[in-house]
Design a protein around this motif. Sequence first.
Motif, mmCIF file in Angstrom:
data_model
loop_
_atom_site.group_PDB
_atom_site.id
_atom_site.type_symbol
_atom_site.label_atom_id
_atom_site.label_comp_id
_atom_site.label_asym_id
_atom_site.label_seq_id
_atom_site.Cartn_x
_atom_site.Cartn_y
_atom_site.Cartn_z
ATOM 1 N N TRP A 159 4.210 4.477 5.624
ATOM 2 C CA TRP A 159 3.358 5.657 5.871
ATOM 3 C C TRP A 159 2.322 5.805 4.760
ATOM 4 O O TRP A 159 1.130 6.010 5.037
ATOM 5 N N THR A 172 3.215 5.655 11.703
ATOM 6 C CA THR A 172 4.126 5.490 10.562
ATOM 7 C C THR A 172 4.696 6.831 10.105
ATOM 8 O O THR A 172 5.848 6.904 9.659
ATOM 9 N N GLU A 173 3.902 7.885 10.218
ATOM 10 C CA GLU A 173 4.416 9.210 9.868
ATOM 11 C C GLU A 173 5.538 9.616 10.821
ATOM 12 O O GLU A 173 6.585 10.134 10.408
#
Length: 547
Positions: free
Chosen positions: A164, A349-350
């Motif tokens: 992230w 990715t978060e």
Amino acid sequence: MLRLLHVRDFVIVDEAEISFSPGFTVFSGETGAGKSILIDALSLALGARGDTGLLRTGADRAEISAVFQTPDSLRTWLEERDFDPHDDLVLRRIIDNQGRSKAYVNGVPANLGMLRELGACLVDIHGQHAHQGLLNAANQRDMLDQQGGLLELARDTQHAWQSWKQALEALQAAQRNADAVQQERDRLQWLLSELETLAPQPGEWEQISNEQSRLAHGQALLEGCGRALALLDDESGSALQALNSAAHQIEPLLRHDSQLQSTLDALESARISATEAVSDLNSYLGRLELDPEALARADQRVSELFEAARKHHIEPEELPALQERLSAELAASNAAIDLEALQARVAATESAYHGVAGRLSKARRKTAQRLSREVTAAMQELAMQGGSFEIVLEACAPGPHGKETVEFRVAGHAGTPLRPLAKVASGGELARLSLALSVIASQAAQVPTLIFDEVDTGIGGAVAEVVGRLLHQLGDRHQVLCVTHLPQVAARGKHHFEVSKSSAESGTLSDIHLLDEQGRIDEIARMLGGMTITDTTRRHASEMLAG
């Protein structure tokens, strides 16, 4: 389980070989005799770092071998790495006086990572300073994850956090450098368009250079090959005529001297070669034509490739590789400036991070509740009646270790509020809490051998009797080795080794031997009353062993 430990020239041990049995085994001895040295030696065989300071004074090298009963769970691991999975698993470590280290598994060379990987499945060591680590917040978090079997999930959370952050940094860099990236992309497109128009091919430079040289020297090739053909096969005085004549001269002479056969054979071979050369020259001259237009085209291509190579400061044959590299750089530049794609990457990715971190948080809460109950129950037996223990998870900003902080809190007595462990626990309380955590962890451990290295430091009296009983109970499920200074703990051992030291010409040496019944009485009497052993201390020791 651990079957045998062989130690040679390690610290103050010249040579020792100890055979181990199942159940609860204790090691005792005077301070400085070398009790914990045995644990250090075993740790070295399990992949711990080592240096020349571990060698006995004057020794060329230290050598440690540990023999384990091979667990079924490790047989596949051993087979995959070409370590024969015998019933005995032998880990061997050597460190010489130059600091060089060698490791072996079943006699086959291995690296320290392999020893550590095996060691994690064979032995669990609880050190004498473990209670000090309880004050560290990171250690508390790691202990919680270890207790809950969450180490892999914690690593996944850390990896998701890193992904992230990297995606976010790439987006921010693209936003900051958008103009510069666009300029670089324009430059790459311009350079690449020139090369795409030129379209250099692998191997083309060598081919076109040879072609240009052939066309440029067409007249010389025609004339030279024609003269060579005339010398070989002219109507008069040619090489073929001379060879034929020589052969005709030699052939009738063979009936007078057969040694001339080799000469005749050589002439025949030369005549055949000359005939083939004539055929090749005729074929070549039949194909060779003066072609000014083809020469002009070849000259033009050579000039184009040469000028492009000079512009880029490379050799002409390197142009195809340059085109491929510029194309890759342009693709990377396009990706770097694709803000929508970068934003999508950040979002993905978060989301992945929050997913795995959420699972870690849920599992930590469950483990914290269970561990809080179990440690509180253990405290009641360790002279902390009415006390309680709680693991508190508090939400925090997302980070590499998850979305909550972990804090151990304790109330030493009934009616007192829970407060952070670092602020309220005394040294003795810390030692008892650490021991409780170690015992609880070991009850669920999958490894066959558990080692406690003076974890009973800071306790005594009735608490020591409880500790001895707990370790004895662990010995029913695991092989338990314990280095202790408490007679209450030593008396509960199934097997008892005494570690002593003596002076020799080479320096202080450590000696380890298994005690018989009378030896155990004398050693526990010493632990009870010091160096002076009386009939009273012996009777007390006998009573402890009988109980």
